[in-house]
Write a protein that holds these residues in place. Sequence first.
Motif, PDB file in Angstrom:
ATOM      1  N   SER A   1       0.616  -1.108   0.103  1.00 37.85           N
ATOM      2  CA  SER A   1      -0.136   0.039  -0.157  1.00 37.85           C
ATOM      3  C   SER A   1       0.940   1.468   0.118  1.00 37.85           C
ATOM      4  CB  SER A   1      -0.868   0.089   1.185  1.00 37.85           C
ATOM      5  OG  SER A   1      -0.218  -0.047   2.319  1.00 37.85           O
ATOM      6  N   LEU A   2       2.208   1.249   0.477  1.00 31.11           N
ATOM      7  CA  LEU A   2       2.874   2.219   0.603  1.00 31.11           C
ATOM      8  C   LEU A   2       3.908   2.155  -0.768  1.00 31.11           C
ATOM      9  CD1 LEU A   2       3.798   2.217   4.276  1.00 31.11           C
ATOM     10  CD2 LEU A   2       2.105   4.000   2.889  1.00 31.11           C
ATOM     11  N   LEU A   3       4.472   0.876  -0.914  1.00 30.08           N
ATOM     12  CA  LEU A   3       5.835   0.793  -1.763  1.00 30.08           C
ATOM     13  C   LEU A   3       5.376  -0.374  -3.047  1.00 30.08           C
ATOM     14  CD1 LEU A   3       8.467   0.729   0.970  1.00 30.08           C
ATOM     15  CD2 LEU A   3       7.875   2.469  -0.502  1.00 30.08           C
ATOM     16  N   GLY A   4       4.124   0.043  -3.530  1.00 32.89           N
ATOM     17  CA  GLY A   4       3.889  -0.957  -4.789  1.00 32.89           C
ATOM     18  C   GLY A   4       3.141  -0.473  -5.722  1.00 32.89           C
ATOM     19  N   ILE A   5       3.473   0.931  -6.055  1.00 33.09           N
ATOM     20  CA  ILE A   5       2.839   1.753  -6.992  1.00 33.09           C
ATOM     21  C   ILE A   5       3.222   1.441  -8.466  1.00 33.09           C
ATOM     22  CG2 ILE A   5       2.009   3.473  -5.495  1.00 33.09           C
ATOM     23  CD1 ILE A   5       4.029   5.396  -6.707  1.00 33.09           C
ATOM     24  N   TYR A   6       4.319   0.745  -8.478  1.00 30.40           N
ATOM     25  CA  TYR A   6       4.953   0.702 -10.166  1.00 30.40           C
ATOM     26  C   TYR A   6       5.082  -0.987 -10.450  1.00 30.40           C
ATOM     27  CZ  TYR A   6       6.576   5.384  -9.037  1.00 30.40           C
ATOM     28  OH  TYR A   6       6.724   6.690  -8.818  1.00 30.40           O
ATOM     29  N   GLY A   7       4.083  -1.771 -10.112  1.00 25.13           N
ATOM     30  CA  GLY A   7       3.983  -2.982 -10.551  1.00 25.13           C
ATOM     31  C   GLY A   7       5.172  -4.019  -9.994  1.00 25.13           C
ATOM     32  N   ASP A   8       5.896  -3.364  -8.935  1.00 26.96           N
ATOM     33  CA  ASP A   8       6.945  -4.277  -8.371  1.00 26.96           C
ATOM     34  C   ASP A   8       6.428  -5.472  -7.602  1.00 26.96           C
ATOM     35  OD1 ASP A   8       9.186  -2.454  -9.093  1.00 26.96           O
ATOM     36  OD2 ASP A   8       8.395  -1.227  -7.672  1.00 26.96           O
ATOM     37  N   ARG A   9       5.203  -5.566  -7.376  1.00 28.82           N
ATOM     38  CA  ARG A   9       4.447  -6.965  -6.731  1.00 28.82           C
ATOM     39  C   ARG A   9       4.771  -7.839  -7.713  1.00 28.82           C
ATOM     40  NH1 ARG A   9      -0.076 -10.154  -6.892  1.00 28.82           N
ATOM     41  NH2 ARG A   9      -0.598 -10.797  -4.767  1.00 28.82           N
ATOM     42  N   GLY A  10       5.241  -7.883  -9.134  1.00 25.50           N
ATOM     43  CA  GLY A  10       5.473  -8.820 -10.089  1.00 25.50           C
ATOM     44  C   GLY A  10       6.898  -9.387  -9.624  1.00 25.50           C
ATOM     45  N   ASN A  11       7.620  -8.765  -8.751  1.00 22.36           N
ATOM     46  CA  ASN A  11       9.036  -9.435  -8.510  1.00 22.36           C
ATOM     47  C   ASN A  11       8.650 -10.486  -7.445  1.00 22.36           C
ATOM     48  OD1 ASN A  11      10.727  -7.867  -9.777  1.00 22.36           O
ATOM     49  ND2 ASN A  11      10.593  -6.252  -8.264  1.00 22.36           N
ATOM     50  N   ALA A  12       7.677 -10.542  -6.776  1.00 21.48           N
ATOM     51  CA  ALA A  12       7.423 -11.588  -5.725  1.00 21.48           C
ATOM     52  C   ALA A  12       6.607 -12.890  -6.596  1.00 21.48           C
ATOM     53  CB  ALA A  12       6.380 -11.143  -4.679  1.00 21.48           C
ATOM     54  N   MET A  13       5.896 -12.481  -7.486  1.00 17.41           N
ATOM     55  CA  MET A  13       5.410 -13.472  -8.388  1.00 17.41           C
ATOM     56  C   MET A  13       6.360 -14.410  -9.195  1.00 17.41           C
ATOM     57  SD  MET A  13       2.179 -11.195  -9.561  1.00 17.41           S
ATOM     58  CE  MET A  13       1.211 -12.449 -10.468  1.00 17.41           C
ATOM     59  N   VAL A  14       7.259 -13.692  -9.599  1.00 18.21           N
ATOM     60  CA  VAL A  14       8.558 -14.298 -10.307  1.00 18.21           C
ATOM     61  C   VAL A  14       9.094 -14.990  -9.484  1.00 18.21           C
ATOM     62  CG1 VAL A  14      10.600 -13.997 -11.434  1.00 18.21           C
ATOM     63  CG2 VAL A  14       8.701 -12.331 -11.732  1.00 18.21           C
ATOM     64  N   LEU A  15       9.680 -14.696  -8.479  1.00 18.50           N
ATOM     65  CA  LEU A  15      10.339 -15.677  -7.316  1.00 18.50           C
ATOM     66  C   LEU A  15       9.547 -17.061  -6.896  1.00 18.50           C
ATOM     67  CD1 LEU A  15      11.871 -12.996  -4.972  1.00 18.50           C
ATOM     68  CD2 LEU A  15      13.088 -14.307  -6.766  1.00 18.50           C
ATOM     69  N   ARG A  16       8.211 -16.716  -6.681  1.00 19.17           N
ATOM     70  CA  ARG A  16       7.442 -17.832  -6.286  1.00 19.17           C
ATOM     71  C   ARG A  16       7.128 -18.865  -7.512  1.00 19.17           C
ATOM     72  NH1 ARG A  16       1.229 -16.801  -4.738  1.00 19.17           N
ATOM     73  NH2 ARG A  16       1.154 -16.018  -6.813  1.00 19.17           N
ATOM     74  N   SER A  17       7.022 -18.172  -8.602  1.00 22.66           N
ATOM     75  CA  SER A  17       7.089 -18.965  -9.867  1.00 22.66           C
ATOM     76  C   SER A  17       8.213 -19.885 -10.226  1.00 22.66           C
ATOM     77  CB  SER A  17       6.471 -18.277 -10.974  1.00 22.66           C
ATOM     78  OG  SER A  17       5.330 -17.856 -11.014  1.00 22.66           O
TER      79      SER A  17
ATOM     80  N   ASP B   1      16.931 -15.770  -9.806  1.00 20.28           N
ATOM     81  CA  ASP B   1      17.717 -16.998  -9.314  1.00 20.28           C
ATOM     82  C   ASP B   1      18.685 -16.695  -8.340  1.00 20.28           C
ATOM     83  OD1 ASP B   1      15.956 -18.563 -10.747  1.00 20.28           O
ATOM     84  OD2 ASP B   1      17.373 -19.230 -12.238  1.00 20.28           O
ATOM     85  N   HIS B   2      19.514 -15.732  -8.474  1.00 20.32           N
ATOM     86  CA  HIS B   2      20.681 -15.323  -7.493  1.00 20.32           C
ATOM     87  C   HIS B   2      19.949 -14.961  -6.200  1.00 20.32           C
ATOM     88  CE1 HIS B   2      24.010 -13.419  -6.110  1.00 20.32           C
ATOM     89  NE2 HIS B   2      23.603 -12.355  -5.810  1.00 20.32           N
ATOM     90  N   LEU B   3      19.063 -14.385  -6.032  1.00 20.28           N
ATOM     91  CA  LEU B   3      18.453 -13.880  -4.697  1.00 20.28           C
ATOM     92  C   LEU B   3      17.863 -15.395  -4.266  1.00 20.28           C
ATOM     93  CD1 LEU B   3      16.078 -10.969  -5.796  1.00 20.28           C
ATOM     94  CD2 LEU B   3      18.298 -10.891  -4.742  1.00 20.28           C
ATOM     95  N   LEU B   4      17.360 -16.040  -4.775  1.00 21.92           N
ATOM     96  CA  LEU B   4      16.714 -17.518  -4.383  1.00 21.92           C
ATOM     97  C   LEU B   4      17.989 -18.068  -3.860  1.00 21.92           C
ATOM     98  CD1 LEU B   4      13.875 -18.172  -6.708  1.00 21.92           C
ATOM     99  CD2 LEU B   4      13.646 -17.322  -4.454  1.00 21.92           C
ATOM    100  N   GLU B   5      18.964 -18.479  -4.656  1.00 19.32           N
ATOM    101  CA  GLU B   5      20.030 -19.225  -4.146  1.00 19.32           C
ATOM    102  C   GLU B   5      20.881 -18.632  -3.030  1.00 19.32           C
ATOM    103  OE1 GLU B   5      21.525 -21.162  -8.407  1.00 19.32           O
ATOM    104  OE2 GLU B   5      22.319 -19.181  -7.696  1.00 19.32           O
ATOM    105  N   ARG B   6      20.806 -17.414  -3.038  1.00 22.22           N
ATOM    106  CA  ARG B   6      21.418 -16.837  -1.604  1.00 22.22           C
ATOM    107  C   ARG B   6      20.538 -16.923  -0.525  1.00 22.22           C
ATOM    108  NH1 ARG B   6      24.866 -11.256  -2.451  1.00 22.22           N
ATOM    109  NH2 ARG B   6      24.687 -11.330  -0.335  1.00 22.22           N
ATOM    110  N   ALA B   7      19.193 -17.103  -0.605  1.00 21.78           N
ATOM    111  CA  ALA B   7      18.335 -17.310   0.596  1.00 21.78           C
ATOM    112  C   ALA B   7      18.493 -18.760   0.955  1.00 21.78           C
ATOM    113  CB  ALA B   7      16.960 -16.771   0.123  1.00 21.78           C
ATOM    114  N   LEU B   8      18.380 -19.647  -0.002  1.00 21.60           N
ATOM    115  CA  LEU B   8      18.253 -21.109   0.104  1.00 21.60           C
ATOM    116  C   LEU B   8      19.454 -21.649   0.500  1.00 21.60           C
ATOM    117  CD1 LEU B   8      16.057 -22.110  -2.801  1.00 21.60           C
ATOM    118  CD2 LEU B   8      15.264 -21.747  -0.450  1.00 21.60           C
ATOM    119  N   GLY B   9      20.907 -21.143   0.139  1.00 16.15           N
ATOM    120  CA  GLY B   9      22.023 -21.480   0.522  1.00 16.15           C
ATOM    121  C   GLY B   9      22.509 -22.631  -0.309  1.00 16.15           C
ATOM    122  N   HIS B  10      21.981 -22.706  -1.573  1.00 17.06           N
ATOM    123  CA  HIS B  10      22.523 -23.783  -2.460  1.00 17.06           C
ATOM    124  C   HIS B  10      22.182 -23.225  -3.940  1.00 17.06           C
ATOM    125  CE1 HIS B  10      18.315 -25.569  -3.225  1.00 17.06           C
ATOM    126  NE2 HIS B  10      18.455 -25.517  -1.909  1.00 17.06           N
TER     127      HIS B  10
END
Length: 243
Positions: free
Chosen positions: A13-29, A206-215
């Motif tokens: 509601s504060l930091l989502g006015i430019y479609g950046d919610r799509g980043n979360a959808m990409v990571l989940r997918s 994928d780099h973000l996910l690999e950093r988070a998962l540790g592998h």
Amino acid sequence: MSEPVDIVLVYQSLLGIYGDRGNAMVLRSRLAWRGIEARLIEVEPGTPVPAGGAVYLLGGGEDAAQVSAVRALTADGNLYRALDAGAVLFAVCAGYQIVGKTFTVGERDEVIEGLGLLDVNTRRGTERAVGEVLSSWTKPDGTQSLITGFENHGGFTYLGPDARPLARVEIGIGNAGDGTDGAVQGNVLGIYPHGPILARNPELADHLLERALGHPLDPLPSEELDELRRQRIAAVRKAGLRR
């Protein structure tokens, strides 16, 4: 059975006015395509930020929203706890500015204290950065990957000694017209382009996910996506030559 990977989308509601919610959808997918269960958690001011997430995302917003977000996240404190526990934070544009030490808002350029997660400071720029941006990012294996996106920001961000640039700009303004874009410090990564940026740049996702998962993750080859990226990069370079 392993626990799902929690992707936390913070304060849309504060930091989502430019479609950046799509980043979360990409990571989940990209996790789901590999058979890894992921859970998208959206949290708004007034609700505690979960401290057990794997990846946290901050997007773009206006001046007043930035100030409100900093106040709420500071009072909550769980984003700090999550990072201490090994989570990854990816912040875009206004989100990138507020995770730094200070940023300015309003016509009087009032200096606001940020979250202090990146050694960067943001001040009003000499020009507004608007348009396609193309930069080169050095991956952990030492190879280069191009990052494409759309920047739209009036602030210029300057890095201190504890932060390093995320990418080197080929076309566009980036941090401050100094040839860099974004910053990295520990598990905190920030950069200016919207897009949403991770939809255009799967290797960064994928780099973000690999950093988070540790592998490392298995590759997800896609000839169609590769061709779309090739066309996008060619178009940006062609337009950049006409500037």
